[in-house]
Design a protein around this motif. Sequence first.
Motif, PDB file in Angstrom:
ATOM      1  N   CYS A  32       4.790  -0.577   6.027  1.00 41.31           N
ATOM      2  CA  CYS A  32       3.408  -0.994   6.165  1.00 41.31           C
ATOM      3  C   CYS A  32       2.637  -0.592   4.905  1.00 41.31           C
ATOM      4  CB  CYS A  32       2.783  -0.345   7.399  1.00 41.31           C
ATOM      5  SG  CYS A  32       1.026  -0.740   7.592  1.00 41.31           S
ATOM      6  N   ASP A  34      -0.552  -0.495   4.652  1.00 42.62           N
ATOM      7  CA  ASP A  34      -1.777   0.230   5.011  1.00 42.62           C
ATOM      8  C   ASP A  34      -1.502   1.687   5.386  1.00 42.62           C
ATOM      9  OD1 ASP A  34      -3.619  -1.737   4.467  1.00 42.62           O
ATOM     10  OD2 ASP A  34      -3.550  -2.587   6.477  1.00 42.62           O
ATOM     11  N   CYS A  35      -0.527   1.936   6.258  1.00 44.21           N
ATOM     12  CA  CYS A  35      -0.286   3.317   6.713  1.00 44.21           C
ATOM     13  C   CYS A  35       0.953   3.945   6.072  1.00 44.21           C
ATOM     14  CB  CYS A  35      -0.198   3.380   8.230  1.00 44.21           C
ATOM     15  SG  CYS A  35       1.297   2.663   8.944  1.00 44.21           S
ATOM     16  N   ASN A  48       2.471   1.012  14.172  1.00 46.70           N
ATOM     17  CA  ASN A  48       1.693   2.250  14.073  1.00 46.70           C
ATOM     18  C   ASN A  48       0.194   1.990  13.941  1.00 46.70           C
ATOM     19  OD1 ASN A  48       4.079   4.061  13.989  1.00 46.70           O
ATOM     20  ND2 ASN A  48       4.481   2.892  12.133  1.00 46.70           N
ATOM     21  N   CYS A  49      -0.169   0.992  13.094  1.00 43.30           N
ATOM     22  CA  CYS A  49      -1.595   0.747  12.853  1.00 43.30           C
ATOM     23  C   CYS A  49      -1.989  -0.714  13.074  1.00 43.30           C
ATOM     24  CB  CYS A  49      -1.971   1.195  11.440  1.00 43.30           C
ATOM     25  SG  CYS A  49      -1.304   0.144  10.132  1.00 43.30           S
ATOM     26  N   SER A  51      -1.398  -3.278  11.380  1.00 46.41           N
ATOM     27  CA  SER A  51      -1.678  -4.025  10.163  1.00 46.41           C
ATOM     28  C   SER A  51      -0.689  -5.183  10.015  1.00 46.41           C
ATOM     29  CB  SER A  51      -1.561  -3.097   8.946  1.00 46.41           C
ATOM     30  OG  SER A  51      -1.638  -3.857   7.751  1.00 46.41           O
TER      31      SER A  51
END
Length: 138
Positions: A32, A34-35, A48-49, A51
Amino acid sequence: MTDQNKPMPIPDGDSNVFWQGCKENKLLIQKCSDCSKHIFYPRILCPNCFSEKIEWVESTGKGKVYSYTIARRGGGPAFKDDVPYAVALIQLDEGVRMFSNIINADVEEVKCDMAVEVVFVDSGEFTLPKFQPAGILK
């Protein structure tokens, strides 16, 4: 019995890149943007997020046995000549887990936390990622 009689993966839009990487002897997993968490199995959103900014990265192919079982009876007629064999949940160094087989090892020596590395096995039209004890040359 040949591998041709065994069930084979059915790639889809989410997993095509993974299977193409295996053909090139690369263990590709997602990450990812983003995370920064790694992801396996392939999917369109980060679990997880959530995204959508997912990229493919090459795994080191190294990890350890998280859990395993030894099959002493084949999981169907296609596997009867393979017994005993080890089916393991591998935790890659990147933190994701994947099921595979442990090969090039005595199944009685497979243990949790055993260091393993990926090895690619041609099986008809697919190349399958399997794992062997780390550091052996095969």
